[in-house]
Design an enzyme around this catalytic site. Structure first.
Site, PDB file in Angstrom:
ATOM      1  N   SER A 165      68.371 -83.516  46.276  1.00 17.75           N
ATOM      2  CA  SER A 165      69.817 -83.425  46.458  1.00 17.75           C
ATOM      3  C   SER A 165      70.257 -81.971  46.406  1.00 17.75           C
ATOM      4  O   SER A 165      69.562 -81.111  45.867  1.00 17.75           O
ATOM      5  CB  SER A 165      70.558 -84.243  45.394  1.00 17.75           C
ATOM      6  OG  SER A 165      70.381 -83.675  44.113  1.00 17.75           O
ATOM      7  N   CYS A 166      71.416 -81.727  46.992  1.00 21.63           N
ATOM      8  CA  CYS A 166      72.048 -80.411  46.959  1.00 21.63           C
ATOM      9  C   CYS A 166      73.550 -80.650  47.103  1.00 21.63           C
ATOM     10  O   CYS A 166      74.020 -81.768  46.923  1.00 21.63           O
ATOM     11  CB  CYS A 166      71.497 -79.513  48.054  1.00 21.63           C
ATOM     12  SG  CYS A 166      71.819 -80.091  49.732  1.00 21.63           S
ATOM     13  N   LEU A 167      74.289 -79.642  47.439  1.00 23.27           N
ATOM     14  CA  LEU A 167      75.734 -79.787  47.542  1.00 23.27           C
ATOM     15  C   LEU A 167      76.169 -80.533  48.809  1.00 23.27           C
ATOM     16  O   LEU A 167      76.953 -81.466  48.748  1.00 23.27           O
ATOM     17  CB  LEU A 167      76.411 -78.409  47.476  1.00 23.27           C
ATOM     18  CG  LEU A 167      77.920 -78.410  47.407  1.00 23.27           C
ATOM     19  CD1 LEU A 167      78.401 -79.118  46.149  1.00 23.27           C
ATOM     20  CD2 LEU A 167      78.449 -76.980  47.441  1.00 23.27           C
TER      21      LEU A 167
END
Length: 99
Positions: free
Chosen positions: A79-81
């Site tokens: 996951s990331c932004l």
């Protein structure tokens, strides 16, 4: 959020996956985690460190990230932004032989 079998996951889908043995790797930078918070039970490996981390000796990985290193067949979610870095992370992991 990005996972091999499903390119995009909702937060609820991630919560459901976390009830299993999935490893959740957040590839945001450390300052982003400090500023915006972290998802519980995730480990932070910034994208720039990911390739090196996924090639570490398992004992070194455990020492560095306080988590068992995933095998190449273990379920992993990145996951990331916004999703761009998590897709890059998935590409890196796949190129290293992770399924």
């Amino acid at each position: 959020l990005c996972a091999g079998g499903a390119p995009s996951l909702s937060y609820q889908e991630l919560k459901d996956l976390k009830k299993t043995s999935v490893l959740h790797i957040d590839v945001r930078e450390r300052w982003e985690i400090e500023r915006f918070g972290r998802i519980p039970a995730s480990i932070n490996i910034p994208l720039g460190e990911l390739v090196e981390a996924l090639q570490m000796d398992p004992a070194e990985f455990k020492e560095q990230y306080n988590q068992k290193m995933p095998s190449k067949s273990d379920p992993v979610v990145f996951s990331c932004l916004a999703g761009t870095r998590s897709k890059q992370a998935l590409g890196f992991a796949t190129s290293l032989g992770f399924s």
